[in-house]
Design a protein around this motif. Structure first.
Motif, PDB file in Angstrom:
ATOM      1  N   ASN A 146       0.825  -1.319   0.141  1.00  0.00           N
ATOM      2  CA  ASN A 146       0.173  -0.090   0.215  1.00  0.00           C
ATOM      3  C   ASN A 146       0.880   1.297   0.036  1.00  0.00           C
ATOM      4  N   LYS A 147       1.854   1.218   0.651  1.00  0.00           N
ATOM      5  CA  LYS A 147       2.678   2.386   0.885  1.00  0.00           C
ATOM      6  C   LYS A 147       3.763   2.604  -0.129  1.00  0.00           C
ATOM      7  N   TYR A 148       4.531   1.412  -0.799  1.00  0.00           N
ATOM      8  CA  TYR A 148       5.505   1.587  -1.531  1.00  0.00           C
ATOM      9  C   TYR A 148       5.288   0.715  -2.723  1.00  0.00           C
ATOM     10  N   GLU A 149       4.333   1.031  -3.518  1.00  0.00           N
ATOM     11  CA  GLU A 149       3.839   0.061  -4.810  1.00  0.00           C
ATOM     12  C   GLU A 149       4.881   0.163  -5.749  1.00  0.00           C
ATOM     13  N   GLU A 150       5.996   0.927  -5.756  1.00  0.00           N
ATOM     14  CA  GLU A 150       6.829   0.837  -6.773  1.00  0.00           C
ATOM     15  C   GLU A 150       8.075  -0.151  -6.535  1.00  0.00           C
ATOM     16  N   GLY A 151       8.982  -0.320  -7.369  1.00  0.00           N
ATOM     17  CA  GLY A 151       9.851  -1.084  -7.210  1.00  0.00           C
ATOM     18  C   GLY A 151       9.778  -2.523  -7.177  1.00  0.00           C
TER      19      GLY A 151
END
Length: 160
Positions: A146-151
């Motif tokens: 939810n908070k770090y959808e990238e990478g």
């Protein structure tokens, strides 16, 4: 007080990372006794799950590795009798890749190894503890998604 929380968070994450590495190391040591290494095992499990694979390109894309690396690993698996490749009728550029009986036996042995290793890890825990721990891990995973959808988190989700 906040400083103590940060130290606990850091120590907890370091332990999770360490445990994941230890788990992988134990498993890799066990599969090496069967005469295969990690990348070979990954491909065998993928082929087993799919039943058959139509191209090296598909594998390269799935595992985000070079087609040359896939070709080397498949060549090794084929020479050791774990897989069989045959040209498809439709397009000679594509090979149908399937497990041989020897490959199926290795897959089954490694599945049994995973079950045994995991059973040994959790044998001193109650099922309530295991379920609670699993729920905590789900919460951590959900937060990361939810908070770090990238990478790598997003990529890991896409590969499932």
């Amino acid at each position: 007080m906040e400083h103590n929380n940060i130290e606990i968070y850091k120590a907890t994450m370091q332990k999770m990372i360490c445990i994941a590495r230890m788990h992988r190391g134990v498993f890799e040591k066990n599969i090496s006794m069967l005469g295969i290494h990690h990348s070979q095992h990954q491909l065998l499990m993928y082929i087993s799950k799919r039943g058959e694979v139509g191209s090296q390109k598909e594998i390269a894309e799935k595992f985000d590795i070079s087609p040359a690396a896939v070709a080397r690993t498949l060549k090794s698996l084929e020479s050791e009798g774990f897989i069989k490749r045959s040209a498809t009728n439709d397009d000679s550029r594509f090979n149908k890749i399937v497990l041989t009986e020897k490959g199926k036996e290795i897959v089954e042995k490694t599945r049994e190894m995973f079950i045994e290793i995991d059973r040994e890890i959790f044998e001193s825990f109650s099922m309530n503890d295991v379920n609670a721990f699993n729920n905590y891990l789900d919460q951590i995973r959900a937060t990361l998604i939810n908070k770090y959808e990238e990478g790598c988190v997003k990529n890991a989700e896409e590969k499932k």
